[in-house]
Write an enzyme that holds these catalytic residues in place. Structure first.
Site, short mmCIF file in Angstrom:
data_model
loop_
_atom_site.label_atom_id
_atom_site.label_comp_id
_atom_site.label_asym_id
_atom_site.label_seq_id
_atom_site.Cartn_x
_atom_site.Cartn_y
_atom_site.Cartn_z
N VAL A 9 0.83 -1.21 0.00
CA VAL A 9 0.00 0.00 0.00
C VAL A 9 0.86 1.25 0.00
CG1 VAL A 9 -1.76 1.32 1.25
CG2 VAL A 9 -1.91 -1.19 1.13
N ARG A 51 11.51 -0.54 7.52
CA ARG A 51 12.33 -1.42 8.34
C ARG A 51 13.59 -1.87 7.61
NH1 ARG A 51 8.59 -6.21 10.33
NH2 ARG A 51 7.87 -6.00 8.17
N GLU A 80 -10.33 6.03 6.16
CA GLU A 80 -11.20 5.41 5.16
C GLU A 80 -10.65 4.07 4.69
OE1 GLU A 80 -14.26 4.67 3.42
OE2 GLU A 80 -14.30 6.87 3.55
N VAL A 139 -11.30 0.15 6.27
CA VAL A 139 -12.46 -0.71 6.05
C VAL A 139 -12.81 -0.73 4.57
CG1 VAL A 139 -14.87 -1.16 6.64
CG2 VAL A 139 -13.35 -0.12 8.34
N GLY A 181 -11.21 -1.28 1.74
CA GLY A 181 -10.31 -0.83 0.69
C GLY A 181 -10.73 0.46 0.02
N GLY A 216 -2.64 -15.03 -4.92
CA GLY A 216 -2.22 -13.90 -4.10
C GLY A 216 -3.32 -13.27 -3.29
N GLU A 244 -2.98 -14.87 2.29
CA GLU A 244 -1.63 -14.84 2.82
C GLU A 244 -1.13 -16.27 3.05
OE1 GLU A 244 0.12 -12.14 3.25
OE2 GLU A 244 -1.44 -10.60 3.02
N LYS A 304 -12.93 -4.74 11.33
CA LYS A 304 -13.67 -3.78 10.51
C LYS A 304 -15.08 -3.59 11.06
CE LYS A 304 -10.97 -5.17 6.48
NZ LYS A 304 -10.96 -5.98 5.24
#
Length: 430
Positions: free
Chosen positions: A17, A48, A131, A134, A136, A189, A192, A207
């Site tokens: 993202v 990181r 926004e 929840v 996307g 994909g 996970e 959510k």
């Protein structure tokens, strides 16, 4: 008047993202400037692993010290897309302490600690927008928080996790079993490597807690949300659903009690009629059905995850927060004036589909019917199939309290004629 000094943005996290947020900020810089009324500049990116190549991002902007980035004195807005509880929580509080408004996509943190974060933002006179936390890219939080602010929302029901919807959709459309559908979701994909947060309903429950707080102007935490996963949903459940003219979805359901004195929040698999708009939501899409007193029924539909869709929601919040900065104002904060209690699952009233493995002999149906009656659960339909001394019994009830249904199932398991309770599923959306 266009302000020439740029509003400076700190990006906390640069994964799927975050990298899309940075890309859109760069490629759409002129449009964002025109929409905001001032240039917006990516001033630092906290990560990181600084050695990782991040296409389109100036390496000079990359740092591993997110706290120092927030404290340097020139940041106007922080975008938090790290996820998880810590260090995200500490960094958001640091941002507020240094006069920085925050845009977050962190559903887990907001569900657990939203009240404290809102309080910190309010105390500092700053914005907290989320926004993207929840559904996307679907515009949902802001319409509920702003467009429906003058209305009374009574119910919210939706598909808020794309992974589980993909799996259930494949089970429905192809007849695949749960593991086969999960394997396909992983290969594409959508799931996970560890899909627990999705398939056990934790993601949807977070959510649901956020949406319950917005919908009912009360504080709801993750612990307030009843949760069931969908790993036990079987091909037999889908076959039963089809015989009823239904399909199965993992739903987040938020309801105001009939007397208006409490609310419920739950996540679980449920059968819904094929005629319901949510039944047609396919693949990894999300959709949320909102029922308001004046506006009536509204449905919000679209991609619920992914880098670009989620970044779209983040950038929408960024524009709003930057506009507020220029106006020296803030947008809506937490609204929890009703302070309604969140009731337990036992108070929920709905219909049920129960599949029993029973002995195929006279009197079994009468025993089962008596057990339902003794617990105050009315039977709507019964279907029985028997062969070679064994039988399956499918019971669909009228509306009943969940606590009454739980008591019924416990009693059924004690009957000598009941070999097992194969499946219990709620029936919603009628």
């Amino acid at each position: 008047m266009m302000r020439t000094r740029p509003l400076k943005v700190a990006l906390l996290g640069c994964g799927v993202v975050g990298s899309e947020v940075a890309r859109i900020m760069t490629t759409h810089a002129e449009d964002l400037t025109a929409r905001i009324g001032a240039p917006v500049e990516l001033a630092g990116v906290a990560v990181r692993r600084p050695s990782k190549v991040r296409e389109g991002i100036d390496p000079a902007l990359v740092t591993t010290d997110a706290t120092a980035l927030l404290k340097r004195g020139d940041i106007d807005v922080a975008i938090e897309v790290i996820g998880g509880i810590e260090p995200a929580r500490a960094l958001i509080h640091t941002a507020f302490e240094h006069g920085i408004s925050v845009v977050s996509a962190n559903k887990a943190l907001l569900a657990q600690d939203g009240a404290a974060l809102h309080a910190a933002a309010d105390a500092a006179g700053l914005d907290l927008y989320y926004e993207a936390a929840v559904a996307g890219a679907i515009p949902l939080v802001r319409p509920m928080r702003e467009s429906l602010a003058g209305d009374k929302i009574n119910r919210v029901m939706g598909i808020v996790n794309g992974t589980t919807n993909f799996i259930l959709d494949k089970m429905d459309s192809t007849g695949a079993g749960y593991q086969e559908a999960l394997d396909e979701a992983t290969a594409l994909g959508y799931a996970e490597a560890d899909p627990t947060a999705d398939v056990e309903g934790y993601d949807a429950a977070a959510k649901a807690a956020i949406l319950a707080g917005i919908a009912f102007h009360t504080r709801a935490r993750l612990d307030d949300v009843y949760r069931e996963g969908m790993t036990e949903v079987s091909a037999a459940d889908f076959a039963s659903a089809k015989r009823m003219g239904c399909t199965i979805k993992l739903l987040a359901i938020l309801e105001r009690a009939a007397d208006g004195q409490s609310v419920t929040a739950r996540v679980h698999p449920a059968m819904i009629p094929l005629s319901h708009p949510l039944a047609s939501v396919r693949e990894a899409y999300n959709a949320v059905f909102v029922e308001a007193e004046a506006a009536g029924r509204l449905m919000f539909y679209g991609p619920g995850a992914g880098g670009a869709p989620t970044a779209s929601a983040v950038l929408g919040d960024l524009v709003a927060v930057c506009r507020n900065k220029l106006a020296e104002a803030t947008g809506p904060g937490e609204s929890a004036y009703t302070q309604l209690p969140v009731s337990t699952m036992g108070d929920v009233v709905t219909r049920y589909h129960i599949s029993l493995d029973v002995a195929d002999k006279p009197g079994v149906l009468a025993q089962v019917a008596t057990t339902f009656a003794e617990h105050g659960v009315s039977i709507d339909t019964v279907r029985q199939q028997g062969k070679d001394g064994e039988a399956s019994l499918v019971v669909v009830t009228h509306r009943a309290h969940d606590a009454a249904l739980s008591g019924t199932v416990e009693a059924l398991r004690k009957l000598d004629t009941v070999r097992g309770v194969d499946s219990i599923m709620r029936v919603e959306g009628e």
